[in-house]
Design a protein around this motif. Structure first.
Motif, PDB file in Angstrom:
ATOM      1  N   ALA A  45       3.779   1.757  11.304  1.00  0.00           N
ATOM      2  CA  ALA A  45       3.426   2.735  10.261  1.00  0.00           C
ATOM      3  C   ALA A  45       2.028   2.424   9.739  1.00  0.00           C
ATOM      4  CB  ALA A  45       4.434   2.688   9.120  1.00  0.00           C
ATOM      5  N   THR A  46       1.112   3.362   9.927  1.00  0.00           N
ATOM      6  CA  THR A  46      -0.267   3.226   9.465  1.00  0.00           C
ATOM      7  C   THR A  46      -0.489   4.177   8.301  1.00  0.00           C
ATOM      8  OG1 THR A  46      -0.970   2.698  11.716  1.00  0.00           O
ATOM      9  CG2 THR A  46      -2.703   3.373  10.176  1.00  0.00           C
ATOM     10  N   LYS A  47      -1.137   3.692   7.256  1.00  0.00           N
ATOM     11  CA  LYS A  47      -1.399   4.539   6.085  1.00  0.00           C
ATOM     12  C   LYS A  47      -2.509   5.539   6.393  1.00  0.00           C
ATOM     13  CE  LYS A  47       0.117   1.619   2.298  1.00  0.00           C
ATOM     14  NZ  LYS A  47      -0.226   1.150   0.947  1.00  0.00           N
ATOM     15  N   LEU A  48      -2.228   6.812   6.163  1.00  0.00           N
ATOM     16  CA  LEU A  48      -3.255   7.852   6.252  1.00  0.00           C
ATOM     17  C   LEU A  48      -3.931   8.012   4.895  1.00  0.00           C
ATOM     18  CD1 LEU A  48      -1.416  10.495   8.463  1.00  0.00           C
ATOM     19  CD2 LEU A  48      -3.007   8.696   9.160  1.00  0.00           C
ATOM     20  N   THR A  49      -3.172   7.753   3.842  1.00  0.00           N
ATOM     21  CA  THR A  49      -3.737   7.633   2.499  1.00  0.00           C
ATOM     22  C   THR A  49      -3.351   6.234   2.040  1.00  0.00           C
ATOM     23  OG1 THR A  49      -1.761   8.547   1.442  1.00  0.00           O
ATOM     24  CG2 THR A  49      -3.529  10.097   1.983  1.00  0.00           C
ATOM     25  N   GLY A  50      -4.164   5.628   1.251  1.00  0.00           N
ATOM     26  CA  GLY A  50      -3.896   4.250   0.859  1.00  0.00           C
ATOM     27  C   GLY A  50      -3.865   4.049  -0.632  1.00  0.00           C
ATOM     28  N   ASP A  51      -3.924   2.783  -1.010  1.00  0.00           N
ATOM     29  CA  ASP A  51      -3.924   2.417  -2.419  1.00  0.00           C
ATOM     30  C   ASP A  51      -4.869   1.229  -2.596  1.00  0.00           C
ATOM     31  OD1 ASP A  51      -2.359  -0.130  -2.113  1.00  0.00           O
ATOM     32  OD2 ASP A  51      -0.732   1.225  -1.593  1.00  0.00           O
ATOM     33  N   PRO A  52      -5.065   0.756  -3.804  1.00  0.00           N
ATOM     34  CA  PRO A  52      -6.018  -0.340  -4.036  1.00  0.00           C
ATOM     35  C   PRO A  52      -5.657  -1.648  -3.316  1.00  0.00           C
ATOM     36  CG  PRO A  52      -5.508   0.749  -6.113  1.00  0.00           C
ATOM     37  CD  PRO A  52      -4.555   1.293  -5.086  1.00  0.00           C
ATOM     38  N   ASN A  53      -4.389  -1.808  -2.930  1.00  0.00           N
ATOM     39  CA  ASN A  53      -3.999  -3.049  -2.274  1.00  0.00           C
ATOM     40  C   ASN A  53      -4.080  -2.950  -0.754  1.00  0.00           C
ATOM     41  OD1 ASN A  53      -2.585  -2.783  -4.973  1.00  0.00           O
ATOM     42  ND2 ASN A  53      -2.378  -4.964  -4.570  1.00  0.00           N
ATOM     43  N   VAL A  54      -3.405  -1.958  -0.171  1.00  0.00           N
ATOM     44  CA  VAL A  54      -3.440  -1.741   1.282  1.00  0.00           C
ATOM     45  C   VAL A  54      -4.023  -0.346   1.502  1.00  0.00           C
ATOM     46  CG1 VAL A  54      -2.096  -1.638   3.408  1.00  0.00           C
ATOM     47  CG2 VAL A  54      -1.436  -3.254   1.614  1.00  0.00           C
ATOM     48  N   PRO A 113      -4.467 -10.425   2.520  1.00  0.00           N
ATOM     49  CA  PRO A 113      -3.391  -9.663   3.166  1.00  0.00           C
ATOM     50  C   PRO A 113      -2.407 -10.619   3.842  1.00  0.00           C
ATOM     51  CG  PRO A 113      -5.393  -9.514   4.459  1.00  0.00           C
ATOM     52  CD  PRO A 113      -5.750 -10.250   3.188  1.00  0.00           C
ATOM     53  N   ARG A 114      -1.106 -10.268   3.776  1.00  0.00           N
ATOM     54  CA  ARG A 114      -0.087 -11.106   4.385  1.00  0.00           C
ATOM     55  C   ARG A 114       1.115 -10.250   4.758  1.00  0.00           C
ATOM     56  NH1 ARG A 114      -1.222 -11.226  -0.681  1.00  0.00           N
ATOM     57  NH2 ARG A 114       0.339 -11.320  -2.310  1.00  0.00           N
ATOM     58  N   TRP A 115       1.910 -10.764   5.681  1.00  0.00           N
ATOM     59  CA  TRP A 115       3.095 -10.075   6.158  1.00  0.00           C
ATOM     60  C   TRP A 115       4.333 -10.712   5.548  1.00  0.00           C
ATOM     61  CZ3 TRP A 115       2.714  -5.669   8.825  1.00  0.00           C
ATOM     62  CH2 TRP A 115       1.490  -5.367   9.408  1.00  0.00           C
ATOM     63  N   VAL A 116       5.268  -9.874   5.118  1.00  0.00           N
ATOM     64  CA  VAL A 116       6.533 -10.345   4.558  1.00  0.00           C
ATOM     65  C   VAL A 116       7.677  -9.710   5.360  1.00  0.00           C
ATOM     66  CG1 VAL A 116       5.612 -10.719   2.235  1.00  0.00           C
ATOM     67  CG2 VAL A 116       6.593  -8.495   2.812  1.00  0.00           C
ATOM     68  N   ASP A 117       8.803 -10.400   5.407  1.00  0.00           N
ATOM     69  CA  ASP A 117       9.958  -9.882   6.134  1.00  0.00           C
ATOM     70  C   ASP A 117      10.455  -8.591   5.499  1.00  0.00           C
ATOM     71  OD1 ASP A 117       9.965 -11.947   7.965  1.00  0.00           O
ATOM     72  OD2 ASP A 117      11.359 -13.167   6.811  1.00  0.00           O
ATOM     73  N   GLY A 118      10.933  -7.700   6.342  1.00  0.00           N
ATOM     74  CA  GLY A 118      11.468  -6.440   5.861  1.00  0.00           C
ATOM     75  C   GLY A 118      12.481  -5.879   6.838  1.00  0.00           C
ATOM     76  N   GLU A 119      13.005  -4.713   6.508  1.00  0.00           N
ATOM     77  CA  GLU A 119      13.996  -4.038   7.341  1.00  0.00           C
ATOM     78  C   GLU A 119      13.761  -2.540   7.302  1.00  0.00           C
ATOM     79  OE1 GLU A 119      17.608  -7.207   6.574  1.00  0.00           O
ATOM     80  OE2 GLU A 119      17.360  -5.528   5.170  1.00  0.00           O
ATOM     81  N   LEU A 120      13.788  -1.936   8.478  1.00  0.00           N
ATOM     82  CA  LEU A 120      13.718  -0.485   8.592  1.00  0.00           C
ATOM     83  C   LEU A 120      15.156   0.021   8.659  1.00  0.00           C
ATOM     84  CD1 LEU A 120      12.032   2.112   8.957  1.00  0.00           C
ATOM     85  CD2 LEU A 120      12.156   1.703  11.423  1.00  0.00           C
ATOM     86  N   LEU A 121      15.522   0.900   7.746  1.00  0.00           N
ATOM     87  CA  LEU A 121      16.871   1.445   7.689  1.00  0.00           C
ATOM     88  C   LEU A 121      16.869   2.887   8.171  1.00  0.00           C
ATOM     89  CD1 LEU A 121      17.906   0.291   4.080  1.00  0.00           C
ATOM     90  CD2 LEU A 121      18.100  -0.995   6.233  1.00  0.00           C
TER      91      LEU A 121
END
Length: 185
Positions: A45-54, A113-121
Motif C-alpha cells: 500500500a503506497t500513499k497517494l496522499t500523505g501526512d506530516p509523518n509518512v 522511519p521504522r516498520w512495526v508488526d501489523g495484520e491485514l484483515l
C-alpha cells in the motif's frame, strides 16, 4: 488477477488515519522476499496522499498474502471462537482472513522511519465496523507518556510507554462507475 476490478488487493482505496484524516492509497500485488527469504505474493500500500509523518509516495504497509501465511477464520462456531480468541479479534468483527504484515511509521517530517508488526484483515461484508469496508490494517504504536506535573509537559521513561492499536479501515474506490458516467455525459 492483477488489475482486475474485483481483486480485493488491487486498486485505489481510502482509509482514515485518525488525526491525519482520510488518505488515499494505491494497493497492488508484488512478489517480494518474506522474512525467511522465500519469494511470495504481498500486497503493498503506497500513499497517494500523505501526512506530516509518512508522506505521499511512501509505502504505508505491506502484507504477505501467500496461502501459507493466511489465517482463515472457520465457519464452524467453535473453531471460529477459538481463532478469534487466539488472534484477539472479537467474533462480532467477522474477520474472514488475516495476513501478517508490517506498517511504516515515522516522526514528523518523515524522520526516524521504522516498520512495526501489523495484520491485514479481510472482513465479512456484514462486519459491523467500517460501513462495509472489505479490508483493515491493524498495527501497534508505542507512544511515550507525557507527564504534565510541574513546569510543563515532559516525556517520562520509555518503560512507561503506552501501546495503542491503530486500525485503518480501507474502502475501495470504484473508479469504473465514474468513468462510465463521464462517458455518458
Amino acid at each position: 488477477r492483477r488489475g482486475h476490478g474485483n481483486d480485493p488487493f488491487d486498486g485505489v482505496f481510502f482509509g482514515n488515519y485518525g488525526v491525519h484524516g482520510t488518505e488515499v492509497l494505491q494497493l497492488r500485488r508484488e512478489m517480494l522476499a518474506s522474512d525467511d527469504g522465500v519469494i511470495e505474493e504481498h500486497v503493498v500500500a503506497t500513499k497517494l496522499t500523505g501526512d506530516p509523518n509518512v508522506p505521499a509516495g511512501r509505502v504505508t504497509f505491506r502484507a504477505n498474502i501467500s496461502r501459507r501465511k493466511r489465517v482463515s477464520f472457520s465457519s464452524s462456531a467453535m473453531q471460529s471462537r477459538q481463532m478469534h480468541k487466539e488472534y484477539r479479534y472479537p467474533e462480532e468483527l467477522q474477520v474472514r482472513h488475516l495476513y501478517p504484515g508490517r506498517g511504516q511509521i515515522a516522526d514528523e517530517g518523515f524522520t526516524d522511519p521504522r516498520w512495526v508488526d501489523g495484520e491485514l484483515l479481510v472482513l465479512d461484508p456484514r462486519s459491523p465496523i467500517g460501513d462495509g469496508a472489505p479490508l483493515a490494517f491493524v498495527f501497534c504504536m508505542e507512544e511515550p507518556p507525557v507527564d504534565f506535573v510541574g513546569e510543563g509537559a515532559r516525556e517520562v521513561p520509555a518503560e512507561d510507554a503506552a501501546t495503542r492499536k491503530v486500525v485503518i479501515l480501507l474502502h475501495k474506490l470504484d473508479l469504473t462507475r465514474k468513468k462510465e458516467a463521464a462517458g455518458r455525459a
